[in-house]
Design an enzyme around this catalytic site. Structure first.
Site, short mmCIF file in Angstrom:
data_model
loop_
_atom_site.label_atom_id
_atom_site.label_comp_id
_atom_site.label_asym_id
_atom_site.label_seq_id
_atom_site.Cartn_x
_atom_site.Cartn_y
_atom_site.Cartn_z
N HIS A 26 0.38 -11.07 30.08
CA HIS A 26 -1.08 -10.87 30.11
C HIS A 26 -1.55 -10.53 28.70
CE1 HIS A 26 -5.01 -9.33 31.37
NE2 HIS A 26 -4.80 -10.05 32.46
N ASP B 212 -1.82 -13.40 39.26
CA ASP B 212 -1.55 -14.74 39.83
C ASP B 212 -0.16 -14.88 40.42
OD1 ASP B 212 -3.48 -15.73 37.11
OD2 ASP B 212 -4.04 -16.05 39.19
C1 SDX Z 1 -5.25 -14.41 34.09
O1 SDX Z 1 -7.49 -11.92 30.49
C2 SDX Z 1 -7.53 -11.69 31.76
O2 SDX Z 1 -7.93 -10.61 32.18
C3 SDX Z 1 -7.06 -12.85 32.64
C4 SDX Z 1 -6.91 -12.53 34.12
C5 SDX Z 1 -8.24 -12.26 34.78
O3 SDX Z 1 -8.26 -11.57 35.82
O4 SDX Z 1 -9.25 -12.84 34.30
O5 SDX Z 1 -6.05 -11.41 34.29
C6 SDX Z 1 -6.32 -13.73 34.87
O6 SDX Z 1 -5.51 -15.33 33.38
C7 SDX Z 1 -3.84 -13.87 34.17
C8 SDX Z 1 -2.84 -14.68 33.29
C9 SDX Z 1 -2.43 -15.92 34.10
N1 SDX Z 1 -1.62 -16.83 33.22
C10 SDX Z 1 -0.30 -16.96 33.41
O7 SDX Z 1 0.35 -16.32 34.23
C11 SDX Z 1 0.36 -18.01 32.52
C12 SDX Z 1 1.71 -17.48 32.03
N2 SDX Z 1 1.46 -16.40 31.08
C13 SDX Z 1 1.47 -16.73 29.68
O8 SDX Z 1 1.07 -18.03 29.36
C14 SDX Z 1 0.91 -15.61 28.81
O9 SDX Z 1 1.49 -14.45 29.19
C15 SDX Z 1 -0.59 -15.40 28.73
C16 SDX Z 1 -1.32 -16.67 28.50
C17 SDX Z 1 -1.09 -14.75 29.97
C18 SDX Z 1 -0.80 -14.51 27.55
O10 SDX Z 1 -0.41 -15.27 26.43
P1 SDX Z 1 -0.12 -14.65 25.03
O11 SDX Z 1 -1.24 -13.72 24.67
O12 SDX Z 1 0.26 -15.70 24.06
O13 SDX Z 1 1.15 -13.75 25.33
P2 SDX Z 1 1.67 -12.73 24.36
O14 SDX Z 1 0.99 -12.75 23.04
O15 SDX Z 1 1.68 -11.45 25.11
O16 SDX Z 1 3.17 -13.30 24.11
C19 SDX Z 1 4.08 -12.48 23.47
C20 SDX Z 1 5.43 -13.14 23.62
C21 SDX Z 1 5.49 -14.56 23.04
O17 SDX Z 1 6.83 -14.77 22.64
P3 SDX Z 1 7.24 -14.44 21.08
O18 SDX Z 1 6.31 -15.26 20.21
O19 SDX Z 1 7.06 -12.93 20.91
O20 SDX Z 1 8.71 -14.85 20.99
O21 SDX Z 1 5.77 -13.29 25.01
C22 SDX Z 1 5.98 -14.66 25.29
C23 SDX Z 1 5.25 -15.44 24.25
O22 SDX Z 1 5.84 -16.73 24.09
N3 SDX Z 1 5.43 -14.92 26.63
C24 SDX Z 1 6.09 -15.51 27.61
C25 SDX Z 1 5.21 -15.49 28.72
N4 SDX Z 1 4.08 -14.89 28.37
C26 SDX Z 1 4.21 -14.54 27.07
N5 SDX Z 1 7.32 -16.05 27.68
C27 SDX Z 1 7.67 -16.59 28.88
N6 SDX Z 1 6.89 -16.61 29.99
C28 SDX Z 1 5.66 -16.07 29.92
N7 SDX Z 1 4.89 -16.09 31.01
#
Ligand code: SDX
Length: 392
Positions: free
Chosen positions: A271, A328
């Protein structure tokens, strides 16, 4: 850096805002609507009350709740002209694309709702959309299934009415299992608002140009559609089904999500703000167990989800990055148990988020916020002179 836009004193409204609607603490995993903890609202309130709370800032008295519902009922007829637009779509059109278009078309049919200024006009636009949006959302399902359209029945509660418009078949009684309606009501409460997420920020930014409410909400629907945002609930269930078909080896998929050469991500995990458990995920996980048990449904996807969660929460990659299940991760399992097709999961999210989008749009307009104008960090070419074609 990292997409965070800092407030530049030279420019107002560059991406941050003041809001009194929802409080969210990502480190502590706290979420409150107008000061009420989400856990209490999910347990004790209902979606109609929460819509009123988000819009008006207070829980309604019995009298206010009755008036609110009758105000919504007044606007629940959708012009037959909208069905002509709906009929232009093939049944294969994605429901979120249909919903975004139909919502925007309401602007054409309600020009008075475009540049609303007074509190009274904003309230009227709000209840108009609260009334018509679930009709449009239900029609996207009927269209997808090639079924005749149902119309709003103001004798029903808001959530029952939405459920009935989705599933009522001609000349047949629709069984409204209270367990199903309660589950749907709880899910809509949990999705009702969430501070300045991608789709809400979109609604505020578009609305800051004094674009009408309906067109602003239509842009929010489009933003929510993204698989990294509201589209994730559909992606989660499809991911769980893939893991199940693949023999249920969750560790293999946790490792795949960690592999930087693989663009697979664990959908429903991580998130932008929560670096702790998403409080909504805790509530939904508990509800999923209760609802499937009450409905007597054994869904292997729920068992796989729990094993996946366990494996990820014990994995250094996820722990070090503070990646937890989000709203989700479990919601799709409940929608599936309620008989809602996967393609409709993000539409359900939109129906839930609608009161939050509207409340945030009204707050932004009432505060007379200037037009949104995010700035940038320029990383392009320094100044240089034109080169004639012959010299290139
Ligand atoms: C919603 O903003 C809100 O409030 C949204 C929401 C709402 O109610 O409106 O809560 C609803 O959108 C929830 C999120 C739903 N999306 C997903 O579940 C998709 C899967 N999640 C990821 O794509 C990701 O976690 C995000 C998009 C939610 C956040 O993306 P970020 O900001 O790029 O994540 P981050 O900066 O925290 O990542 C840090 C690290 C990265 O790796 P490194 O570069 O440090 O090596 O964590 C990794 C990312 O690659 N990472 C994941 C991951 N999420 C982050 N690796 C594997 N699986 C994942 N799901």
């Amino acid at each position: 850096s990292g997409g965070i836009i800092t407030m530049d004193p030279g420019y107002k409204n560059t991406g941050s805002c003041k809001s009194a609607i929802t409080y969210l603490d990502g480190e502590e995993g706290v979420l409150m609507y107008r000061g009420y903890p989400i856990e209490q609202l999910a347990e004790k309130s209902n979606f109609e009350e929460v819509m009123y709370l988000l819009l008006k800032g207070e829980l309604p008295t019995a009298e206010q709740a009755k008036k609110f519902k009758s105000d919504i009922n007044e606007y629940d007829v959708v012009s037959e002209d909208v069905t002509k637009i709906l009929n232009a779509f093939p049944s294969t059109a994605h429901p979120m694309g249909v919903l975004s278009t139909l919502t925007s078309s309401l602007t054409a049919f309600n020009p008075k709702a475009v540049n609303v200024k007074s509190e009274e006009d904003m309230y009227r636009a709000a209840v108009t959309l609260l009334a018509k949006f679930p009709v449009l959302a239900a029609w996207t399902l009927r269209k997808m299934k090639g079924l005749p359209l149902n119309y709003s029945d103001s004798k029903l509660g808001y959530v029952e009415n939405f459920y009935s418009m989705m599933f009522k078949q001609p000349n047949k009684e629709l069984e409204m299992d209270p367990i199903v309606i309660d589950a749907l009501d709880k899910l809509l409460i949990l999705h009702a608002d969430h501070e300045q997420n991608c789709s809400t920020s979109t609604v505020r930014l578009v609305g800051s140009a004094h674009t009408g409410l309906f067109a602003s909400i239509s842009s929010g629907v489009s933003a929510l559609w993204g698989p990294l945002h509201g589209g994730a609930n559909q992606e989660v269930v499809e991911m769980l089904e893939r893991i199940q078909e693949d023999g249920g080896n969750v560790q293999k998929w946790v490792d795949k999500a960690k592999d930087k050469n693989d663009d697979f991500r664990l959908m429903g995990f991580g998130h932008r703000v929560y670096k702790n458990f998403d409080p909504r995920a805790r509530i939904i996980k508990k509800a999923a167990d209760q609802i499937l048990d009450k409905l007597g449904i054994q869904d292997p996807a729920l068992d796989i989800a729990k094993k996946l969660e366990q494996a990820a929460l014990e994995d250094e990659y996820f722990v070090s990055r503070k990646l937890y299940p989000n709203v989700d991760f479990y919601s799709g399992i409940i929608y599936k148990a309620l008989g809602i097709p996967t393609e409709m999961f993000t539409v359900m999210f939109a129906v839930g988020r609608l009161p939050g989008w509207i409340s945030q749009w009204i707050e932004m307009r009432t505060n007379n916020e200037p037009i949104g104008r995010p700035r940038q960090i320029y990383v392009g070419e320094p100044k240089r002179d034109y080169i004639d074609l012959g010299n290139r």
